[in-house]
Motif scaffolding. Sequence first.
Motif, PDB file in Angstrom:
ATOM      1  N   LEU A 130     -12.599   7.679  11.008  1.00  0.00           N
ATOM      2  CA  LEU A 130     -13.829   6.959  11.315  1.00  0.00           C
ATOM      3  C   LEU A 130     -14.710   7.708  12.305  1.00  0.00           C
ATOM      4  CD1 LEU A 130     -12.678   3.243  11.548  1.00  0.00           C
ATOM      5  CD2 LEU A 130     -14.149   4.271   9.827  1.00  0.00           C
ATOM      6  N   TYR A 131     -14.079   8.336  13.278  1.00  0.00           N
ATOM      7  CA  TYR A 131     -14.858   8.980  14.321  1.00  0.00           C
ATOM      8  C   TYR A 131     -15.207  10.423  13.986  1.00  0.00           C
ATOM      9  CZ  TYR A 131     -13.767   4.839  16.966  1.00  0.00           C
ATOM     10  OH  TYR A 131     -13.659   3.538  17.361  1.00  0.00           O
ATOM     11  N   LYS A 132     -14.917  10.829  12.758  1.00  0.00           N
ATOM     12  CA  LYS A 132     -15.222  12.187  12.336  1.00  0.00           C
ATOM     13  C   LYS A 132     -16.351  12.227  11.319  1.00  0.00           C
ATOM     14  CE  LYS A 132     -10.445  13.713  13.006  1.00  0.00           C
ATOM     15  NZ  LYS A 132      -9.233  14.289  12.367  1.00  0.00           N
ATOM     16  N   GLN A 133     -16.880  11.086  10.955  1.00  0.00           N
ATOM     17  CA  GLN A 133     -17.935  11.046   9.952  1.00  0.00           C
ATOM     18  C   GLN A 133     -18.829   9.840  10.184  1.00  0.00           C
ATOM     19  OE1 GLN A 133     -14.852  10.005   6.699  1.00  0.00           O
ATOM     20  NE2 GLN A 133     -16.760   9.283   5.879  1.00  0.00           N
ATOM     21  N   ASP A 134     -19.992   9.873   9.557  1.00  0.00           N
ATOM     22  CA  ASP A 134     -20.897   8.739   9.590  1.00  0.00           C
ATOM     23  C   ASP A 134     -20.192   7.572   8.905  1.00  0.00           C
ATOM     24  OD1 ASP A 134     -22.831   6.850   9.003  1.00  0.00           O
ATOM     25  OD2 ASP A 134     -24.391   8.339   8.674  1.00  0.00           O
ATOM     26  N   PRO A 135     -19.991   6.458   9.603  1.00  0.00           N
ATOM     27  CA  PRO A 135     -19.232   5.360   9.006  1.00  0.00           C
ATOM     28  C   PRO A 135     -19.867   4.782   7.764  1.00  0.00           C
ATOM     29  CG  PRO A 135     -20.315   4.651  11.021  1.00  0.00           C
ATOM     30  CD  PRO A 135     -20.445   6.151  10.953  1.00  0.00           C
ATOM     31  N   THR A 136     -21.200   4.887   7.633  1.00  0.00           N
ATOM     32  CA  THR A 136     -21.846   4.352   6.445  1.00  0.00           C
ATOM     33  C   THR A 136     -21.561   5.204   5.218  1.00  0.00           C
ATOM     34  OG1 THR A 136     -23.885   5.577   6.915  1.00  0.00           O
ATOM     35  CG2 THR A 136     -23.713   3.350   7.774  1.00  0.00           C
ATOM     36  N   GLU A 137     -20.960   6.379   5.412  1.00  0.00           N
ATOM     37  CA  GLU A 137     -20.618   7.234   4.285  1.00  0.00           C
ATOM     38  C   GLU A 137     -19.219   6.954   3.768  1.00  0.00           C
ATOM     39  OE1 GLU A 137     -21.111  11.214   5.612  1.00  0.00           O
ATOM     40  OE2 GLU A 137     -23.289  11.082   5.774  1.00  0.00           O
ATOM     41  N   ARG A 138     -18.478   6.145   4.464  1.00  0.00           N
ATOM     42  CA  ARG A 138     -17.099   5.844   4.073  1.00  0.00           C
ATOM     43  C   ARG A 138     -17.063   4.522   3.331  1.00  0.00           C
ATOM     44  NH1 ARG A 138     -11.796   8.087   3.767  1.00  0.00           N
ATOM     45  NH2 ARG A 138     -10.591   6.315   3.031  1.00  0.00           N
ATOM     46  N   ASP A 139     -16.656   4.555   2.069  1.00  0.00           N
ATOM     47  CA  ASP A 139     -16.595   3.352   1.257  1.00  0.00           C
ATOM     48  C   ASP A 139     -15.202   2.719   1.396  1.00  0.00           C
ATOM     49  OD1 ASP A 139     -16.778   1.370  -0.573  1.00  0.00           O
ATOM     50  OD2 ASP A 139     -17.020   2.653  -2.317  1.00  0.00           O
ATOM     51  N   PRO A 140     -15.128   1.504   1.965  1.00  0.00           N
ATOM     52  CA  PRO A 140     -13.819   0.865   2.154  1.00  0.00           C
ATOM     53  C   PRO A 140     -13.320   0.178   0.887  1.00  0.00           C
ATOM     54  CG  PRO A 140     -15.512  -0.556   3.018  1.00  0.00           C
ATOM     55  CD  PRO A 140     -16.221   0.693   2.503  1.00  0.00           C
ATOM     56  N   LYS A 141     -13.862   0.539  -0.270  1.00  0.00           N
ATOM     57  CA  LYS A 141     -13.482  -0.111  -1.525  1.00  0.00           C
ATOM     58  C   LYS A 141     -11.976  -0.038  -1.763  1.00  0.00           C
ATOM     59  CE  LYS A 141     -14.210   0.116  -6.529  1.00  0.00           C
ATOM     60  NZ  LYS A 141     -14.852   0.856  -7.632  1.00  0.00           N
ATOM     61  N   ALA A 142     -11.389   1.142  -1.561  1.00  0.00           N
ATOM     62  CA  ALA A 142      -9.952   1.302  -1.795  1.00  0.00           C
ATOM     63  C   ALA A 142      -9.146   0.402  -0.875  1.00  0.00           C
ATOM     64  CB  ALA A 142      -9.545   2.756  -1.603  1.00  0.00           C
ATOM     65  N   THR A 143      -9.607   0.234   0.365  1.00  0.00           N
ATOM     66  CA  THR A 143      -8.912  -0.629   1.311  1.00  0.00           C
ATOM     67  C   THR A 143      -8.896  -2.067   0.808  1.00  0.00           C
ATOM     68  OG1 THR A 143      -9.773   0.782   3.069  1.00  0.00           O
ATOM     69  CG2 THR A 143      -8.779  -1.301   3.732  1.00  0.00           C
ATOM     70  N   ARG A 144     -10.040  -2.542   0.353  1.00  0.00           N
ATOM     71  CA  ARG A 144     -10.126  -3.919  -0.151  1.00  0.00           C
ATOM     72  C   ARG A 144      -9.291  -4.100  -1.415  1.00  0.00           C
ATOM     73  NH1 ARG A 144     -15.715  -3.234   1.419  1.00  0.00           N
ATOM     74  NH2 ARG A 144     -16.235  -2.706  -0.738  1.00  0.00           N
ATOM     75  N   GLU A 145      -9.329  -3.099  -2.297  1.00  0.00           N
ATOM     76  CA  GLU A 145      -8.567  -3.191  -3.544  1.00  0.00           C
ATOM     77  C   GLU A 145      -7.066  -3.206  -3.270  1.00  0.00           C
ATOM     78  OE1 GLU A 145      -9.896   0.032  -5.961  1.00  0.00           O
ATOM     79  OE2 GLU A 145     -11.633  -1.077  -6.738  1.00  0.00           O
ATOM     80  N   SER A 146      -6.652  -2.396  -2.311  1.00  0.00           N
ATOM     81  CA  SER A 146      -5.242  -2.372  -1.951  1.00  0.00           C
ATOM     82  C   SER A 146      -4.812  -3.724  -1.383  1.00  0.00           C
ATOM     83  CB  SER A 146      -4.986  -1.260  -0.923  1.00  0.00           C
ATOM     84  OG  SER A 146      -3.629  -1.227  -0.548  1.00  0.00           O
ATOM     85  N   PHE A 147      -5.607  -4.271  -0.490  1.00  0.00           N
ATOM     86  CA  PHE A 147      -5.307  -5.573   0.104  1.00  0.00           C
ATOM     87  C   PHE A 147      -5.220  -6.641  -0.987  1.00  0.00           C
ATOM     88  CE2 PHE A 147      -6.286  -9.629   2.048  1.00  0.00           C
ATOM     89  CZ  PHE A 147      -5.574  -9.594   3.241  1.00  0.00           C
ATOM     90  N   ALA A 148      -6.160  -6.613  -1.935  1.00  0.00           N
ATOM     91  CA  ALA A 148      -6.187  -7.613  -3.005  1.00  0.00           C
ATOM     92  C   ALA A 148      -4.930  -7.528  -3.869  1.00  0.00           C
ATOM     93  CB  ALA A 148      -7.433  -7.428  -3.857  1.00  0.00           C
ATOM     94  N   ALA A 149      -4.487  -6.299  -4.181  1.00  0.00           N
ATOM     95  CA  ALA A 149      -3.290  -6.135  -5.009  1.00  0.00           C
ATOM     96  C   ALA A 149      -2.053  -6.640  -4.288  1.00  0.00           C
ATOM     97  CB  ALA A 149      -3.115  -4.664  -5.387  1.00  0.00           C
ATOM     98  N   PHE A 150      -1.934  -6.303  -3.013  1.00  0.00           N
ATOM     99  CA  PHE A 150      -0.788  -6.788  -2.240  1.00  0.00           C
ATOM    100  C   PHE A 150      -0.817  -8.307  -2.102  1.00  0.00           C
ATOM    101  CE2 PHE A 150      -0.667  -2.432  -0.078  1.00  0.00           C
ATOM    102  CZ  PHE A 150       0.404  -2.009  -0.846  1.00  0.00           C
ATOM    103  N   LYS A 151      -2.014  -8.860  -1.960  1.00  0.00           N
ATOM    104  CA  LYS A 151      -2.134 -10.318  -1.799  1.00  0.00           C
ATOM    105  C   LYS A 151      -1.691 -11.040  -3.072  1.00  0.00           C
ATOM    106  CE  LYS A 151      -5.193 -13.845   0.103  1.00  0.00           C
ATOM    107  NZ  LYS A 151      -4.702 -14.922  -0.765  1.00  0.00           N
ATOM    108  N   VAL A 152      -2.063 -10.494  -4.226  1.00  0.00           N
ATOM    109  CA  VAL A 152      -1.623 -11.095  -5.489  1.00  0.00           C
ATOM    110  C   VAL A 152      -0.105 -11.079  -5.569  1.00  0.00           C
ATOM    111  CG1 VAL A 152      -1.592 -10.823  -7.998  1.00  0.00           C
ATOM    112  CG2 VAL A 152      -3.735 -10.556  -6.757  1.00  0.00           C
ATOM    113  N   LEU A 153       0.477  -9.953  -5.194  1.00  0.00           N
ATOM    114  CA  LEU A 153       1.937  -9.840  -5.199  1.00  0.00           C
ATOM    115  C   LEU A 153       2.570 -10.903  -4.308  1.00  0.00           C
ATOM    116  CD1 LEU A 153       4.700  -8.431  -5.625  1.00  0.00           C
ATOM    117  CD2 LEU A 153       4.064  -6.896  -3.752  1.00  0.00           C
ATOM    118  N   VAL A 154       2.083 -11.015  -3.087  1.00  0.00           N
ATOM    119  CA  VAL A 154       2.672 -11.956  -2.125  1.00  0.00           C
ATOM    120  C   VAL A 154       2.449 -13.406  -2.559  1.00  0.00           C
ATOM    121  CG1 VAL A 154       2.526 -12.800   0.250  1.00  0.00           C
ATOM    122  CG2 VAL A 154       2.501 -10.338  -0.203  1.00  0.00           C
ATOM    123  N   ASP A 155       1.263 -13.701  -3.089  1.00  0.00           N
ATOM    124  CA  ASP A 155       0.957 -15.079  -3.497  1.00  0.00           C
ATOM    125  C   ASP A 155       1.748 -15.499  -4.739  1.00  0.00           C
ATOM    126  OD1 ASP A 155      -0.774 -15.282  -1.398  1.00  0.00           O
ATOM    127  OD2 ASP A 155      -2.593 -15.021  -2.591  1.00  0.00           O
TER     128      ASP A 155
END
Length: 269
Positions: A130-155
Amino acid sequence: MQKKLSSVVATCVVLALSACSWLPEKTDESKNVPVTKLYAEAREEMAGGHYEAAIKLWERLETNYPFGNYANQAQMEIAYAHYKSGDQAQALAAADRFIREHPTHPQVDYMYYLRGLISFNDQIGLISQLYKQDPTERDPKATRESFAAFKVLVDRYPNSKYAPDAIERMRYLTTAMAKYEVHVANYYYRRGAYLASLNRAMNAVSDYPDAPAREEALYLMIRNYDKMGMTELRNDTVRVFNANYPNSKFTRAGGNNESWWKFWSRSDK
């Protein structure tokens, strides 16, 4: 002469076709390989880290023996092999295909877990980056997708053997997503875009109330309210902040030199 030439051509065609009929048909030798042999060879390639070779063998196994447990196992192994080889797109496609085609399979929980891992590895190092690049250039899509997949598993599969690890990874992802929001809020604040900064800080507070970054998010809300002259909202947020973080590093002596901090700090005494 024309008739004679046509007759010769026709004769040649007939002879050529007849010759072809004498030749033995070309066969795919791999079709005769027993499924157990293909499976053993693919496993051997996997064990050796030769994932591309393994994928070809798994695909051949599935093609030659499209029904039954071996085919299902091959599909799962293809997804895992793509994951291990670093081909995220193919790994996700293979995992999604299995989930779509075998929603009630006894091991479909593993495929949800693998799907989460695939996206999880794509965002590993997010906090350090985060502190090595412009934060607006980092797409957190993979983070959200990973969380969603794990949540489906747990639920859906709370008793799955993969659920405990998925929960731990979800905690990490929550921290990462909250930190991302706060970092973007800081980015906007430094550029004087106070409303945009406020919105991102508010998102962090409301969406990730248990994340460590909530402390800094509240602090940023106070600073933005102050910059925009919203005194009442600023003071309300100060009271919430002081109640939750009385010894915050963001408001310790020497940690901040802005006059507004001194002003509302005194007003709460």
